[in-house]
Design a protein around this motif. Structure first.
Motif, PDB file in Angstrom:
ATOM      1  N   PRO A  54       0.829  -1.210   0.000  1.00 16.72           N
ATOM      2  CA  PRO A  54       0.000   0.000   0.000  1.00 16.72           C
ATOM      3  C   PRO A  54       0.863   1.259   0.000  1.00 16.72           C
ATOM      4  O   PRO A  54       1.958   1.288   0.547  1.00 16.72           O
ATOM      5  N   ARG A  55       0.352   2.322  -0.594  1.00 14.01           N
ATOM      6  CA  ARG A  55       1.086   3.583  -0.704  1.00 14.01           C
ATOM      7  C   ARG A  55       0.578   4.561   0.348  1.00 14.01           C
ATOM      8  O   ARG A  55      -0.616   4.852   0.416  1.00 14.01           O
ATOM      9  N   VAL A  56       1.497   5.055   1.170  1.00 18.88           N
ATOM     10  CA  VAL A  56       1.164   6.000   2.230  1.00 18.88           C
ATOM     11  C   VAL A  56       1.748   7.361   1.876  1.00 18.88           C
ATOM     12  O   VAL A  56       2.916   7.458   1.492  1.00 18.88           O
ATOM     13  N   ILE A  57       0.947   8.403   2.000  1.00 23.73           N
ATOM     14  CA  ILE A  57       1.444   9.767   1.840  1.00 23.73           C
ATOM     15  C   ILE A  57       0.931  10.618   2.994  1.00 23.73           C
ATOM     16  O   ILE A  57      -0.094  10.310   3.599  1.00 23.73           O
ATOM     17  N   LEU A  58       1.663  11.674   3.310  1.00 23.92           N
ATOM     18  CA  LEU A  58       1.201  12.702   4.241  1.00 23.92           C
ATOM     19  C   LEU A  58       0.940  13.959   3.438  1.00 23.92           C
ATOM     20  O   LEU A  58       1.686  14.276   2.516  1.00 23.92           O
ATOM     21  N   ARG A  59      -0.089  14.665   3.799  1.00 19.67           N
ATOM     22  CA  ARG A  59      -0.434  15.893   3.072  1.00 19.67           C
ATOM     23  C   ARG A  59      -0.997  16.918   4.041  1.00 19.67           C
ATOM     24  O   ARG A  59      -1.352  16.609   5.190  1.00 19.67           O
ATOM     25  N   VAL A  60      -1.096  18.169   3.560  1.00 17.14           N
ATOM     26  CA  VAL A  60      -1.727  19.227   4.337  1.00 17.14           C
ATOM     27  C   VAL A  60      -3.246  19.058   4.251  1.00 17.14           C
ATOM     28  O   VAL A  60      -3.749  18.388   3.346  1.00 17.14           O
ATOM     29  N   MET A  95      -1.366  20.928  10.612  1.00 16.52           N
ATOM     30  CA  MET A  95      -2.054  19.634  10.671  1.00 16.52           C
ATOM     31  C   MET A  95      -1.577  18.803   9.495  1.00 16.52           C
ATOM     32  O   MET A  95      -1.342  19.336   8.408  1.00 16.52           O
ATOM     33  N   TRP A  96      -1.425  17.504   9.732  1.00 16.86           N
ATOM     34  CA  TRP A  96      -1.052  16.587   8.660  1.00 16.86           C
ATOM     35  C   TRP A  96      -2.064  15.453   8.602  1.00 16.86           C
ATOM     36  O   TRP A  96      -2.499  14.933   9.642  1.00 16.86           O
TER      37      TRP A  96
END
Length: 306
Positions: free
Chosen positions: A147-153, A202-203
């Motif tokens: 699975p692909r995990v990303i963090l974003r605003v 916040m993320w």
């Protein structure tokens, strides 16, 4: 096209920060690589030579020569690790800590000067774009089939999701009542109504395009102190390192924002979260029994020196 754009950006950014002449840029006797090693030693609780080599992708011989040079200048000490005598434990001396502190101070001044040339309106856009670059390249430079995990605003709807998921997860797993949902709603509402994007953030974590977790970094009442709040990983998304990445993002942001400490409050029943905090270097400073959210709990205060 992507390759050419990345190469153009690399040339532009390298020239901008003066990384090719690091010692002159920050008026120090250290090269860029030496400064990176000192930074890692100053910010890691325990560091072995093997850890440094992997973390910074350094040649073993190059690192060994550099550490010998540091020893001659009485900046570090080397000794066998207590856990494994085959590994070398590296620690900064008093002079080494002073050198690392001076480097950090001058790096902050240099970046602060750069940021000072940017309009206040453009700064949040710049920092968001830089976080996006890190997150995308951090994920994509490793070829995986998982699975692909990303963090974003945050985007529209994320704040409401944070309230709903916090309330639902803690009610299901720990039996916490609507008092916890009310607390989360107040924290999120205060953040939405009045937060400084240069000092608070916040993320949101996504797993294969779906929301999977979140965390907040806000100003604490104590001077120069950031507070980590509302760390959450959705139960369906656990096991992918999301909690650690969210905490790391929070810590990295706090350091860049100039905070000296980060604190958080949690409860002892949240064993998984506590393990994440401990791995990140937080230390337990106080705990006290209390009755909240319909349960008898033990509240804990944790602190990390940035």
């Amino acid at each position: 096209m992507a390759v050419q754009e990345i190469r153009e950006f690399n040339r532009f950014y390298t020239n901008l920060i003066g990384a090719l002449d690091y010692s002159r840029h920050l008026h120090t006797p250290f090269t860029l690589t030496e400064a990176r090693v000192l930074y890692e030693l100053a910010h890691a609780r325990r560091t072995d030579a093997a850890d440094l080599r992997v973390e910074l992708s350094l040649d073993a011989g190059h690192l060994s020569r550099m550490l010998s040079k540091f020893e001659e200048r009485q900046l570090v000490t080397r000794r066998p690790s207590e856990e494994d005598a085959r590994r070398q434990r590296i620690e900064l001396t008093k002079q080494g800590k002073e050198a690392a502190s001076l480097l950090e101070e001058r790096a902050q001044e240099a970046v602060g000067s750069l940021v000072g040339r940017i309009t206040p309106e453009d700064r949040p856009r710049l920092t968001a774009a830089m976080r996006t670059v890190r997150e995308i390249l951090h994920d994509d430079h490793r070829v995986t089939t998982g699975p692909r995990v990303i963090l974003r605003v945050p985007r529209s709807g994320d704040l409401g999701w944070a309230i709903e998921r916090n309330a639902s997860v803690y009610a299901a797993e720990y039996g916490w009542d609507e008092g916890y949902e009310a607390l989360v709603a107040r924290i999120v509402a205060d953040y939405a109504a009045d937060h400084d994007p240069e000092r608070e953030g916040m993320w949101v974590a996504e797993l294969d395009g779906e929301r999977a977790g979140c965390v907040f970094c806000v100003r604490d009442d104590a001077p120069d102190t950031a507070r980590l709040r509302l760390l959450l990983v959705d139960p369906a998304a656990r096991g992918h390192g999301i909690g650690g990445r969210l905490v790391d993002a929070c810590i990295s942001f706090a350091r860049q924002a100039g905070y000296r400490d980060m604190v958080l409050w949690t409860n002892d029943v949240l064993a998984g979260a506590r393990r994440i905090y401990q791995r990140a270097g937080f230390e337990l400073v106080a705990q006290k029994p209390h009755h909240s959210f319909g349960q008898d709990l033990v509240g804990q205060d944790w602190r990390l020196v940035l």
